[in-house]
Design an enzyme around this catalytic site. Structure first.
Site, PDB file in Angstrom:
ATOM      1  N   ASN A   9      -4.279  26.415  31.545  1.00 45.88           N
ATOM      2  CA  ASN A   9      -3.929  27.493  32.465  1.00 45.88           C
ATOM      3  C   ASN A   9      -2.449  27.357  32.823  1.00 45.88           C
ATOM      4  OD1 ASN A   9      -3.711  29.390  34.493  1.00 45.88           O
ATOM      5  ND2 ASN A   9      -4.954  28.265  35.976  1.00 45.88           N
ATOM      6  N   LYS A  11      -0.720  29.343  34.592  1.00 47.57           N
ATOM      7  CA  LYS A  11      -0.445  29.882  35.928  1.00 47.57           C
ATOM      8  C   LYS A  11       0.807  30.763  35.892  1.00 47.57           C
ATOM      9  CE  LYS A  11      -2.861  25.992  37.959  1.00 47.57           C
ATOM     10  NZ  LYS A  11      -2.980  25.022  39.074  1.00 47.57           N
ATOM     11  N   HIS A  93     -10.461  31.081  40.350  1.00 46.33           N
ATOM     12  CA  HIS A  93      -9.665  29.862  40.547  1.00 46.33           C
ATOM     13  C   HIS A  93      -9.359  29.711  42.032  1.00 46.33           C
ATOM     14  CE1 HIS A  93      -6.319  27.028  40.309  1.00 46.33           C
ATOM     15  NE2 HIS A  93      -6.721  26.736  39.090  1.00 46.33           N
ATOM     16  N   GLU A  95      -6.809  29.021  43.566  1.00 47.41           N
ATOM     17  CA  GLU A  95      -5.564  29.672  43.992  1.00 47.41           C
ATOM     18  C   GLU A  95      -5.767  31.160  44.201  1.00 47.41           C
ATOM     19  OE1 GLU A  95      -3.090  26.247  41.623  1.00 47.41           O
ATOM     20  OE2 GLU A  95      -3.179  28.274  40.790  1.00 47.41           O
ATOM     21  N   GLU A 163     -13.264  22.366  39.649  1.00 48.93           N
ATOM     22  CA  GLU A 163     -11.913  21.959  40.031  1.00 48.93           C
ATOM     23  C   GLU A 163     -11.865  21.671  41.529  1.00 48.93           C
ATOM     24  OE1 GLU A 163      -8.656  23.571  37.046  1.00 48.93           O
ATOM     25  OE2 GLU A 163      -9.155  25.042  38.559  1.00 48.93           O
ATOM     26  N   GLY A 169      -3.050  19.604  40.889  1.00 48.13           N
ATOM     27  CA  GLY A 169      -1.615  19.422  40.984  1.00 48.13           C
ATOM     28  C   GLY A 169      -1.164  18.352  41.950  1.00 48.13           C
ATOM     29  N   SER A 209      -5.648  17.566  37.862  1.00 52.72           N
ATOM     30  CA  SER A 209      -4.785  16.420  37.525  1.00 52.72           C
ATOM     31  C   SER A 209      -5.282  15.662  36.296  1.00 52.72           C
ATOM     32  CB  SER A 209      -4.655  15.474  38.726  1.00 52.72           C
ATOM     33  OG  SER A 209      -4.031  16.122  39.824  1.00 52.72           O
TER      34      SER A 209
END
Length: 249
Positions: A9, A11, A93, A95, A163, A169, A209
């Site tokens: 991904n 992003k 996701h 985000e 996730e 991240g 990660s």
């Protein structure tokens, strides 16, 4: 046997110069024993598909609108993504859930549209650090699965990616036991809802990660069929290390 999947991904990263990374990735893996998918930003999707044409690397979208078409300025439909060369779409996701306020029902509506377009929906689920600390992880994941996954799901049109939000991240990674607990829980929930045939055929990815250095041990965990990778998928060499780790399992 479920075929392994290494999904990247990108992003909100990537310009025309980034297409060389896709070409390099395809060159590094001319005959992979697993599926390789890269989801670039929408501005690159058509060119990305052309860059990996006739290779074993596929491309997908990062989101889409729930409607097939209409007056939705700035949005992209599943059919548009398919027309640009996508074979899959990431949905739900964290985000998107956090930054855009997406709820489970929004994700489910988008997933229906994606599946109706003949694309694969990669539905993301995951808990926050506060929810993990409160021992609410499985309740959160269970609710997201129930609310986000459509009834028409099969092993061909659905992938579920776990996730944990706090690991995305940050460099933090759950223990192997924690990853295994959630993946086993997801598998059991899918089998209970859709039957053993479908439930066992849906691929489950881990994301958060993942790097070449920790990939092998993560891929050895029960019911981990691959990874949804963020930053480490931006460079062909980095992502290649993760792909090699997955192929070695």
């Amino acid at each position: 046997m479920r075929r392994k999947l290494a999904a990247g991904n990108w992003k909100m990263n990537g310009t025309s110069a980034s297409l060389s990374e896709l070409e390099r990735l395809a060159a590094l893996h001319p005959s992979p024993s697993l599926d390789i998918l890269i989801c670039p930003p929408a501005t690159l999707l058509h060119r990305a598909a052309a860059a990996v044409e006739n290779t074993d690397v596929s491309v997908g979208g990062q989101d889409c609108h729930a409607d097939a078409s209409g007056a939705h300025t700035g949005d992209v439909s599943a059919d548009m993504l398919k027309d640009a060369g996508a074979s899959a779409v990431i949905l739900g996701h964290s985000e998107r859930r956090v930054d855009h306020g997406e709820q489970n029902e929004d994700v489910r509506a988008k997933a229906r549209t994606v599946m109706d377009a003949g694309l694969q929906a990669i539905i993301c689920v995951g808990e926050s650090l506060e929810q993990r600390d409160a021992a609410n992880t499985l309740d959160i994941i269970g609710g997201q699965l129930s609310g986000s996954v459509p009834d028409q799901s099969t092993g061909e049109n659905l992938v579920v990616a776990y996730e944990p939000i706090w690991a995305i991240g940050t460099g933090k990674v759950p223990t192997l036991e924690e990853i295994g607990e959630v993946h086993d829980f997801i598998r059991a929930r899918l089998e209970r809802r859709f039957g053993e045939g479908v439930g066992r055929s849906v691929r489950l990815l881990y994301g958060g990660s993942v790097k070449p250095g920790n990939a092998t041990e993560i891929f050895g965990v029960s019911n981990v069929d691959g990874a949804l990778v963020g930053g480490a998928s931006l460079k062909a060499e980095d992502f290649s290390g993760i792909i090699q780790a997955l192929e070695s399992i």
